[in-house]
Enzyme design. Sequence first.
Site, PDB file in Angstrom:
ATOM      1  N   ARG A   1     -11.908   7.100   9.074  1.00  0.00           N
ATOM      2  CA  ARG A   1     -11.430   5.726   9.127  1.00  0.00           C
ATOM      3  C   ARG A   1     -12.476   4.751   8.596  1.00  0.00           C
ATOM      4  O   ARG A   1     -12.154   3.796   7.889  1.00  0.00           O
ATOM      5  CB  ARG A   1     -11.071   5.372  10.573  1.00  0.00           C
ATOM      6  CG  ARG A   1     -10.640   3.940  10.777  1.00  0.00           C
ATOM      7  CD  ARG A   1      -9.372   3.616  10.022  1.00  0.00           C
ATOM      8  NE  ARG A   1      -8.819   2.331  10.428  1.00  0.00           N
ATOM      9  CZ  ARG A   1      -7.726   1.796   9.911  1.00  0.00           C
ATOM     10  NH1 ARG A   1      -7.072   2.445   8.959  1.00  0.00           N
ATOM     11  NH2 ARG A   1      -7.267   0.638  10.327  1.00  0.00           N
TER      12      ARG A   1
ATOM     13  N   HIS B   1      -7.936  -5.135  -0.589  1.00  0.00           N
ATOM     14  CA  HIS B   1      -6.654  -4.471  -0.410  1.00  0.00           C
ATOM     15  C   HIS B   1      -5.900  -4.987   0.815  1.00  0.00           C
ATOM     16  O   HIS B   1      -4.677  -5.106   0.811  1.00  0.00           O
ATOM     17  CB  HIS B   1      -6.888  -2.962  -0.296  1.00  0.00           C
ATOM     18  CG  HIS B   1      -5.636  -2.181  -0.094  1.00  0.00           C
ATOM     19  ND1 HIS B   1      -4.641  -2.127  -1.047  1.00  0.00           N
ATOM     20  CD2 HIS B   1      -5.197  -1.434   0.949  1.00  0.00           C
ATOM     21  CE1 HIS B   1      -3.651  -1.370  -0.595  1.00  0.00           C
ATOM     22  NE2 HIS B   1      -3.960  -0.948   0.610  1.00  0.00           N
ATOM     23  N   ASP B   2      -6.641  -5.274   1.884  1.00  0.00           N
ATOM     24  CA  ASP B   2      -6.011  -5.721   3.134  1.00  0.00           C
ATOM     25  C   ASP B   2      -5.317  -7.075   3.014  1.00  0.00           C
ATOM     26  O   ASP B   2      -4.653  -7.505   3.958  1.00  0.00           O
ATOM     27  CB  ASP B   2      -7.057  -5.808   4.257  1.00  0.00           C
ATOM     28  CG  ASP B   2      -7.065  -4.549   5.111  1.00  0.00           C
ATOM     29  OD1 ASP B   2      -6.199  -3.686   4.894  1.00  0.00           O
ATOM     30  OD2 ASP B   2      -7.945  -4.448   5.988  1.00  0.00           O
TER      31      ASP B   2
ATOM     32  N   SER C   1       0.835  -1.195   0.000  1.00  0.00           N
ATOM     33  CA  SER C   1       0.000   0.000   0.000  1.00  0.00           C
ATOM     34  C   SER C   1       0.883   1.263   0.000  1.00  0.00           C
ATOM     35  O   SER C   1       1.767   1.375  -0.851  1.00  0.00           O
ATOM     36  CB  SER C   1      -0.949  -0.038   1.199  1.00  0.00           C
ATOM     37  OG  SER C   1      -1.973   0.894   1.047  1.00  0.00           O
TER      38      SER C   1
ATOM     39  N   ASP D   1      -8.559  -6.450  -4.879  1.00  0.00           N
ATOM     40  CA  ASP D   1      -8.159  -5.115  -4.394  1.00  0.00           C
ATOM     41  C   ASP D   1      -8.677  -4.069  -5.376  1.00  0.00           C
ATOM     42  O   ASP D   1      -8.202  -3.971  -6.499  1.00  0.00           O
ATOM     43  CB  ASP D   1      -6.629  -5.067  -4.299  1.00  0.00           C
ATOM     44  CG  ASP D   1      -6.117  -3.724  -3.768  1.00  0.00           C
ATOM     45  OD1 ASP D   1      -6.922  -2.790  -3.580  1.00  0.00           O
ATOM     46  OD2 ASP D   1      -4.894  -3.631  -3.537  1.00  0.00           O
TER      47      ASP D   1
END
Lengths: 383, 198
Positions: free
Chosen positions: A226, A360-361, A156, A327
């Site tokens: 967040r 993405h994580d 990232s 992602d």
Amino acid sequence: MASIPTHEDSRFGLRRQVRLNGPLRLDSGAMLGPVDIAYETYGAMNADRSNVILICHALTGDQYVASDHPLTGKPGWWWRMVGEGKPVDPARHFIVCANVIGSCLGSSGPASVDPVTGAPHAMRFPVITIADMVRAQAMLLDHLGVDRLCAVIGGSMGGMQALTWPTLFPDRVESCIVIASTARHSAQNIAFHEVGRQAIMADPHWRGGDYYADGVVPSAGLAVARMAAHITYLSEAGLTEKFGRRLQGRPENPNGAKTFGFDADFQVESYLRHQGLSFVERFDANSYLYITRAMDYYDIAEDHGGSLARAFTASKARFCLVSFDTDWLYPTAESRVIVHALNASGAQASFVELSSPFGHDAFLLECPELNRVVDGFLRGGRA
Amino acid sequence: MSSTPLRPDLALIARTVASGARVLDVGCGDGALMAALRDAKQVDARGLEIDAGNVAAAVSRGLSVVQGDADIDLAWYPDQSFDYAILSQTLQTTLRPDRVVEELLRIGRQAFVSFPNFAHWRGRLSLMWGGRMPVTRLLPDTWYDTLNIHHVTVDDFRALVKDRGWVIDGQWFLKGDRETTHANANLFAEHAVFLLRR
């Protein structure tokens, strides 16, 4: 193999912090100095200092890559990748991970005290870029006596730093691993960040960033930022699998029920609220503004006359890029742009899109294929 | 490195490639040829491979392999940036084999192209007497699940080479694991390997 005795040297070990005089000339033209950098090192440098690996962290990450976080008590954020028996192994590598400048875990940022005024910088802290973060890391490596990196690795925003390294310091990087990342922030990436920033700045407690004196922080705004960002880290399929449309259980109704109100009826709402609330306990709202800004300004090609390939012509590094099929924040197409540029520049490049349900994580989660690729790539240079 | 012997067409290519050359292996699979070239001939080898599992396997043996599609991603390689571009057992799976070979000859100073010969007598008999698309030792898939979408013969390929004005610097024919004669290769060769230049 003989190694440099790092255990006797106070520069090396866990929870280190150093004040470097600098000043560091930033991309904005401003001078930053002194520069505080909080960092950790693991393992020992070998005699020819050829086993140094720099790990770069993501937006809200920190230097605690493989040791317990002092605030949350959770294990290091990349314990799956860094540690004994892992691809990045302190038994073989000397590993450095530093908190980026602009952040709030001990490196210079808006929350740190301006030595001139004796008060926190707040929004008077200069705007920084990804390249500025990398230059600060280079200052730290100078301090540690590290000339060359056998690898720089990041996912990232960490991948953005890793990819920037050989463009700024082509002689200092032997290999570069860029995971779930990109060579520039897209309009969509910038748009999501702007939502987060506006949420923070719309919080009445933000007060132009001067909230440090009374400790009343813009936690509602930061939590919303967040929550919005967290959605981009997950895949639609992953969210559906984890929560679906399931309702949140309550003491009076363990299976949950619609309240016909605006409590967190759905499990996914409850989960996001928890993500937001726990985040504000460990992160500074102004740092969130500065780091997202740095990511939005990031565009390696723009810094090289519009040609991404030109950015890498001076580098002899080997590159390894990994993307994940679910992602959508930094999709595979972005990694391909980098690969095509590396091919055009004649660099040694590897690229693979891995399959994962986690979006993405995925780079932070269980993915044996990722470990296999990183391990093989790191060992491949020494075959 | 692995002691598994190379596939015969790959072994033939490995023997012919000059030491220290720069090689692009298109459709490199798990990198067997690249690893052999690197270890035996100090070749600077790069690979392109469509299957993620194969790419992971190749990268984990320290090779530089990019996941991509020969029909699309060759366009990103600069002109004449390799001594050899290699396309082994992949030609017949591409959407436009002619354009892929053009790309190989743009990227490499020479190109190796190997493919199964669909005019081998066994296949001819199968089609002639059985009336069915051949399923043989070398072409084990049925017509509906094979990746081979362009069935090419030795004579077809020679005609394409002639039509485009490419030059044949070498040609080899395989029957099983052994080399066979050029005579009647279109009938008797199971595999063909051509070395071309523009």
